[in-house]
Design a protein around this motif. Structure first.
Motif, PDB file in Angstrom:
ATOM      1  N   THR A 122      -5.557  -2.516   1.546  1.00 29.48           N
ATOM      2  CA  THR A 122      -4.041  -3.035   1.093  1.00 29.48           C
ATOM      3  C   THR A 122      -4.280  -3.326  -0.703  1.00 29.48           C
ATOM      4  OG1 THR A 122      -4.671  -5.947   0.474  1.00 29.48           O
ATOM      5  CG2 THR A 122      -3.143  -4.672   2.829  1.00 29.48           C
ATOM      6  N   PHE A 123      -2.976  -4.030  -1.363  1.00 28.09           N
ATOM      7  CA  PHE A 123      -3.213  -3.189  -3.204  1.00 28.09           C
ATOM      8  C   PHE A 123      -4.340  -4.937  -3.309  1.00 28.09           C
ATOM      9  CE2 PHE A 123       1.398  -1.497  -2.715  1.00 28.09           C
ATOM     10  CZ  PHE A 123       0.327  -0.295  -3.225  1.00 28.09           C
ATOM     11  N   GLU A 124      -3.803  -6.042  -2.445  1.00 25.60           N
ATOM     12  CA  GLU A 124      -4.666  -7.093  -3.077  1.00 25.60           C
ATOM     13  C   GLU A 124      -6.344  -7.003  -2.808  1.00 25.60           C
ATOM     14  OE1 GLU A 124      -2.405 -11.160  -3.004  1.00 25.60           O
ATOM     15  OE2 GLU A 124      -1.031  -9.534  -1.491  1.00 25.60           O
ATOM     16  N   SER A 125      -6.381  -6.169  -1.852  1.00 29.97           N
ATOM     17  CA  SER A 125      -8.143  -6.363  -1.172  1.00 29.97           C
ATOM     18  C   SER A 125      -7.977  -5.626  -2.677  1.00 29.97           C
ATOM     19  CB  SER A 125      -7.755  -5.569  -0.297  1.00 29.97           C
ATOM     20  OG  SER A 125      -7.064  -4.464  -0.263  1.00 29.97           O
ATOM     21  N   ILE A 126      -7.809  -4.649  -3.317  1.00 22.28           N
ATOM     22  CA  ILE A 126      -8.388  -3.964  -4.480  1.00 22.28           C
ATOM     23  C   ILE A 126      -9.050  -5.147  -5.619  1.00 22.28           C
ATOM     24  CG2 ILE A 126      -8.179  -2.533  -6.409  1.00 22.28           C
ATOM     25  CD1 ILE A 126      -6.522  -0.801  -4.533  1.00 22.28           C
ATOM     26  N   ILE A 127      -8.450  -6.151  -5.882  1.00 25.00           N
ATOM     27  CA  ILE A 127      -8.578  -6.748  -7.087  1.00 25.00           C
ATOM     28  C   ILE A 127      -9.831  -7.821  -7.156  1.00 25.00           C
ATOM     29  CG2 ILE A 127      -7.760  -9.194  -7.721  1.00 25.00           C
ATOM     30  CD1 ILE A 127      -4.566  -8.596  -7.152  1.00 25.00           C
ATOM     31  N   PRO A 128     -10.324  -8.421  -5.432  1.00 27.51           N
ATOM     32  CA  PRO A 128     -12.102  -8.103  -5.775  1.00 27.51           C
ATOM     33  C   PRO A 128     -12.996  -7.199  -6.316  1.00 27.51           C
ATOM     34  CG  PRO A 128     -10.837  -9.692  -4.145  1.00 27.51           C
ATOM     35  CD  PRO A 128     -10.183  -8.327  -4.540  1.00 27.51           C
ATOM     36  N   ARG A 129     -12.148  -5.927  -6.345  1.00 24.26           N
ATOM     37  CA  ARG A 129     -13.051  -5.027  -6.733  1.00 24.26           C
ATOM     38  C   ARG A 129     -13.524  -4.632  -7.865  1.00 24.26           C
ATOM     39  NH1 ARG A 129     -16.287  -4.543  -1.488  1.00 24.26           N
ATOM     40  NH2 ARG A 129     -15.168  -4.911  -0.171  1.00 24.26           N
ATOM     41  N   LEU A 130     -12.101  -5.217  -8.722  1.00 22.73           N
ATOM     42  CA  LEU A 130     -11.952  -4.886  -9.901  1.00 22.73           C
ATOM     43  C   LEU A 130     -13.423  -4.939 -10.802  1.00 22.73           C
ATOM     44  CD1 LEU A 130      -8.182  -5.976 -10.691  1.00 22.73           C
ATOM     45  CD2 LEU A 130      -9.142  -3.784 -10.231  1.00 22.73           C
ATOM     46  N   TYR A 163      11.043   5.341  -5.179  1.00 28.30           N
ATOM     47  CA  TYR A 163      11.385   3.874  -5.142  1.00 28.30           C
ATOM     48  C   TYR A 163      10.949   3.237  -5.041  1.00 28.30           C
ATOM     49  CZ  TYR A 163      14.637   5.692  -9.349  1.00 28.30           C
ATOM     50  OH  TYR A 163      15.568   6.363 -10.104  1.00 28.30           O
ATOM     51  N   GLY A 164      10.305   2.764  -3.521  1.00 30.87           N
ATOM     52  CA  GLY A 164       9.769   2.518  -2.551  1.00 30.87           C
ATOM     53  C   GLY A 164       8.262   2.429  -2.781  1.00 30.87           C
ATOM     54  N   VAL A 165       7.523   0.843  -2.456  1.00 35.76           N
ATOM     55  CA  VAL A 165       6.533   0.625  -2.646  1.00 35.76           C
ATOM     56  C   VAL A 165       6.038   0.661  -1.475  1.00 35.76           C
ATOM     57  CG1 VAL A 165       4.624  -1.021  -3.451  1.00 35.76           C
ATOM     58  CG2 VAL A 165       6.855  -0.459  -4.661  1.00 35.76           C
ATOM     59  N   GLN A 166       4.987   1.405  -1.544  1.00 33.74           N
ATOM     60  CA  GLN A 166       4.520   1.605   0.744  1.00 33.74           C
ATOM     61  C   GLN A 166       4.263  -0.099   1.560  1.00 33.74           C
ATOM     62  OE1 GLN A 166       4.555   4.055   2.824  1.00 33.74           O
ATOM     63  NE2 GLN A 166       3.341   2.979   4.747  1.00 33.74           N
ATOM     64  N   GLU A 167       5.212  -0.177   2.405  1.00 34.29           N
ATOM     65  CA  GLU A 167       5.454  -1.416   2.795  1.00 34.29           C
ATOM     66  C   GLU A 167       3.525  -2.341   3.373  1.00 34.29           C
ATOM     67  OE1 GLU A 167       4.749  -3.900   6.374  1.00 34.29           O
ATOM     68  OE2 GLU A 167       4.997  -1.946   6.840  1.00 34.29           O
ATOM     69  N   SER A 168       2.910  -0.873   4.564  1.00 39.03           N
ATOM     70  CA  SER A 168       1.702  -1.112   4.680  1.00 39.03           C
ATOM     71  C   SER A 168       0.805  -2.049   3.884  1.00 39.03           C
ATOM     72  CB  SER A 168       1.501  -0.156   5.586  1.00 39.03           C
ATOM     73  OG  SER A 168       0.950   0.578   4.939  1.00 39.03           O
ATOM     74  N   TYR A 169       0.964  -1.286   2.680  1.00 33.71           N
ATOM     75  CA  TYR A 169       0.172  -1.569   1.697  1.00 33.71           C
ATOM     76  C   TYR A 169       0.100  -3.439   0.624  1.00 33.71           C
ATOM     77  CZ  TYR A 169      -0.921   3.845   0.826  1.00 33.71           C
ATOM     78  OH  TYR A 169      -1.868   4.365   1.723  1.00 33.71           O
ATOM     79  N   GLY A 170       1.959  -3.558   0.896  1.00 30.92           N
ATOM     80  CA  GLY A 170       1.257  -4.956   0.128  1.00 30.92           C
ATOM     81  C   GLY A 170       2.694  -4.930  -0.014  1.00 30.92           C
ATOM     82  N   GLY A 171       3.671  -4.166  -0.176  1.00 33.06           N
ATOM     83  CA  GLY A 171       5.166  -3.885  -0.799  1.00 33.06           C
ATOM     84  C   GLY A 171       5.293  -3.985  -2.290  1.00 33.06           C
ATOM     85  N   PRO A 172       6.270  -4.163  -2.962  1.00 34.23           N
ATOM     86  CA  PRO A 172       6.277  -4.050  -4.287  1.00 34.23           C
ATOM     87  C   PRO A 172       5.338  -5.237  -4.905  1.00 34.23           C
ATOM     88  CG  PRO A 172       8.732  -4.335  -4.172  1.00 34.23           C
ATOM     89  CD  PRO A 172       7.982  -4.366  -2.756  1.00 34.23           C
ATOM     90  N   ALA A 173       5.941  -6.684  -4.435  1.00 32.72           N
ATOM     91  CA  ALA A 173       4.787  -7.535  -4.704  1.00 32.72           C
ATOM     92  C   ALA A 173       3.530  -7.917  -4.746  1.00 32.72           C
ATOM     93  CB  ALA A 173       4.682  -9.389  -3.690  1.00 32.72           C
ATOM     94  N   GLY A 174       2.664  -6.988  -3.843  1.00 30.48           N
ATOM     95  CA  GLY A 174       0.948  -6.595  -4.343  1.00 30.48           C
ATOM     96  C   GLY A 174       0.860  -5.577  -5.186  1.00 30.48           C
ATOM     97  N   LEU A 175       2.149  -4.649  -5.296  1.00 27.50           N
ATOM     98  CA  LEU A 175       1.395  -3.393  -6.475  1.00 27.50           C
ATOM     99  C   LEU A 175       1.226  -4.537  -7.699  1.00 27.50           C
ATOM    100  CD1 LEU A 175       1.265  -1.036  -7.301  1.00 27.50           C
ATOM    101  CD2 LEU A 175       3.326  -0.315  -7.454  1.00 27.50           C
ATOM    102  N   LYS A 176       2.338  -5.120  -8.518  1.00 25.36           N
ATOM    103  CA  LYS A 176       2.365  -6.158  -9.328  1.00 25.36           C
ATOM    104  C   LYS A 176       1.616  -7.159  -9.418  1.00 25.36           C
ATOM    105  CE  LYS A 176       7.601  -6.141  -9.627  1.00 25.36           C
ATOM    106  NZ  LYS A 176       9.488  -6.986  -9.589  1.00 25.36           N
ATOM    107  N   LYS A 177       0.620  -7.839  -8.288  1.00 25.38           N
ATOM    108  CA  LYS A 177       0.103  -8.103  -9.014  1.00 25.38           C
ATOM    109  C   LYS A 177      -1.549  -7.871  -8.571  1.00 25.38           C
ATOM    110  CE  LYS A 177       1.307 -12.390  -5.566  1.00 25.38           C
ATOM    111  NZ  LYS A 177       1.438 -12.483  -4.233  1.00 25.38           N
TER     112      LYS A 177
END
Length: 603
Positions: A122-130, A163-177
């Protein structure tokens, strides 16, 4: 003109869709209340109306009173590619107001696939790896496409809602985070976008208008209509998409997939219009955004300024650089690799970018390319691995399984200390051995079989048989990174090697300045040795690369002055067998280079 569902606030949403040949179009609000609201048509074939609809509202368009289809410009498909579209409130509490962006010349790119970069995918699971990427020295991540695709497993190039953001990755909110967290960490975000085709499952553009043409054929079917009748509105659909990512998601750069598959014979090509649109957007914001093209045309028009007849893209992937480096290290010469394999070709790539700038290509059976020797070095993105060059192999085998440890260090040094923008593929920095294979999760049995057959046909040019099943979950699970390896043995040493090379690139002026005017490259063909001399003011650096599997003694042309050894892959510190190179280097000196080795001297 913004298309799709644009939430205006206060419970009001503007719907706009292009359907020039339909007699009627209505928005069917599916949830929370069921209602059908007619839209009004303008002279260009756009249907529009502002209606009461809150964020989270599910809707479809009703065409000619009966046919119902999702919004082609849907911002979110929470029920998948065949389900209803959802109204999205794009308000987000951004914390990146002080973000100034990263100049093109300072990009050190890390390409990743969201679904396989972490166990969670997911998008959010990338954040701790930054913080890990920060420590490595990465300044930008490049995310493979996130446009909504069928199922939950896909590279992203089968997206059908651009224009869509993949639902299984976390959708629009996940990408913005994720983007916001990247900017807080000093890391830019490049997004891979696909404008040359849409995927085969869930593509409902056909129901709305002439988005496609049978005048041209692509590897994926009919081409997008960029130059035929009604192409103005088709272009608008994709131009608005590019600006949407920059505006709503604060994306720093777009990597435009396979522009050689965008067929357009118009006097003002779509790709030039795209370059114009992003340039105009940049005039409204303090953060410079970029367009990076993927092209195998070796056509300098891609990166030439628009005023000089070019497309005005800021940079492009340089396939020639990858191909020559891969062939020198692996010895593979099948398929398109047959055009490469000579050490002097690497010298050309380092000096000019393109190796083929009009010469005859035996693979293509024709002359190929034109010269880009006068373009700035920062306009070329180079790598030794990327998703295509790994994933389009039979079993998705990485370079770490094709060459030994010494070869991996040489590959890293050649890319990271080149005068170009370097790109790593996720896991490369520690020698990840898990394959990165091609995977899909379609629902149509005929389509699944077609994908299997198509993959098998692609591999014939390389003499490969028995392709893995791309539909199976096994190839997806096998492609996930094995993070537990990063602190182990040679994996940890290789990661430290990458980190040190990136540090040297940033801190040594002769390496940090991407300037081919102050670059001298020579090749010693019989010894398979490359000598690179780079300067910037008083700073000088000399790189010595031996691609031979034996030690060689050479007497390269060294400029006057005293040079001290900075790093040597043959040293035991880097799990080498021990170097025979002296700490000091002077003109006229003979050198014995260890097999498959790299050494850097600096003044």
């Amino acid at each position: 003109m913004k298309i799709g569902s644009n939430y205006l606030g206060n419970g009001q949403c503007e719907f706009r869709v292009w359907a020039p040949f339909r007699d009627s179009v209505a928005v069917h609000i599916v949830s929370p209340q069921d209602q059908v609201i007619p839209l009004q048509k303008d002279e260009w074939g756009y249907w529009q109306e502002t209606v009461k609809a809150d964020p989270g509202t599910l809707y479809v368009y009703q065409l000619d009173g009966s046919l119902e289809r999702p919004d082609p410009a849907s911002h979110y498909q929470p029920e998948g590619v065949h389900g209803s579209s959802q109204v999205v409130d794009h308000h987000f509490d951004w914390t990146d107001n002080s973000w100034q962006g990263i100049p093109l010349k300072d990009l050190i790119i890390y390409e990743l696939h969201v679904g396989t970069f972490t166990p969670e995918g997911t998008f959010e699971s990338i954040i701790p790896r930054l913080s890990y990427l920060q420590d490595l020295g990465i300044t930008a991540i490049e995310i493979m496409p996130v446009a909504q695709f069928p199922g939950s497993r896909n590279w992203g190039y089968d997206g059908v809602y651009v224009y869509g953001v993949q639902e299984s990755y976390g959708g629009p909110a996940g990408l913005k985070k994720l983007v916001d967290a990247c900017h807080q960490a000093g890391i830019a975000v490049i997004l891979d976008v696909v404008y040359n085709h849409l995927g085969p499952e869930g593509n409902y553009l056909w129901a709305y208008g002439p988005y496609f043409t049978d005048q041209y054929r692509t590897p994926w079917g009919n081409a997008v209509n960029f130059d035929g009748a009604y192409s103005n509105q088709v272009r608008n659909f994709f131009i608005q998409n590019a600006l949407y990512w920059l505006d709503k998601y604060h994306i720093d750069a777009l990597r435009v997939d396979a522009i050689h598959a965008i067929y357009d014979m118009s006097a003002q090509p779509f790709l030039q219009e795209l370059g114009d649109a992003v340039a105009n957007f940049n005039r409204t914001t303090p953060v410079q955004r970029y367009v990076i093209a993927e092209s195998d045309l070796n056509d300098v028009r891609v990166i030439k300024p628009r005023e000089d007849g070019g497309f005005g893209h800021d940079a492009q992937w340089c396939d020639d650089f990858h191909h020559i480096l891969h062939t020198l290290l692996t010895g593979e010469l099948s398929g398109y690799y047959e055009d490469f394999g000579k050490i002097e070709q690497l010298a050309v790539a380092l000096r000019e970018g393109y190796i083929y700038s009009g010469q005859y290509s035996s693979f293509r059976k024709r002359n190929h390319g034109n010269s880009a020797a006068d373009r700035p070095a920062e306009q070329f993105v180079v790598c030794i691995q990327n998703h295509d060059q790994i994933g389009n192999r039979l079993i998705g085998d990485r370079l770490s399984t094709l060459v030994d440890f010494q070869g991996l260090k040489v590959a890293a040094a050649t890319v990271l200390l080149s005068p170009y923008v370097p790109m790593l593929f996720m896991g490369e920095e520690y020698g990840e051995e898990a394959p990165f294979q091609y995977f899909v999760s379609h629902s149509d049995p005929d389509l699944i079989e077609g994908v299997r057959t198509g993959r098998a046909e692609e591999f014939k040019a390389f003499g490969w048989d028995n392709a893995p099943d791309p539909q199976g979950t096994k190839v997806f699970e096998q492609s996930k990174l094995q993070w537990e390896k990063i602190e182990q043995d040679n994996y940890a040493v290789l990661r430290r090697w990458y980190k040190r090379l990136i540090q040297l690139r940033k801190e040594t002026p002769a390496l940090a300045k991407l300037d081919r005017q102050n670059l001298n490259v020579s090749s010693l063909s019989s010894e398979k040795v490359i000598v690179i001399h780079r300067t910037a003011g008083d700073s000088q650096a000399i790189g010595l690369i031996n691609f031979a599997h034996d030690a060689v003694t050479v007497s390269p042309q060294i400029p006057p002055g005293n040079f001290s050894k900075v790093i040597d892959s043959a040293d035991k510190e880097w799990m080498g067998e021990g170097s025979q190179l002296s700490q000091q280097l002077q003109a006229g000196q003979s050198l014995t280079l260890a097999p498959l080795s790299f050494a850097l001297y600096a003044q």
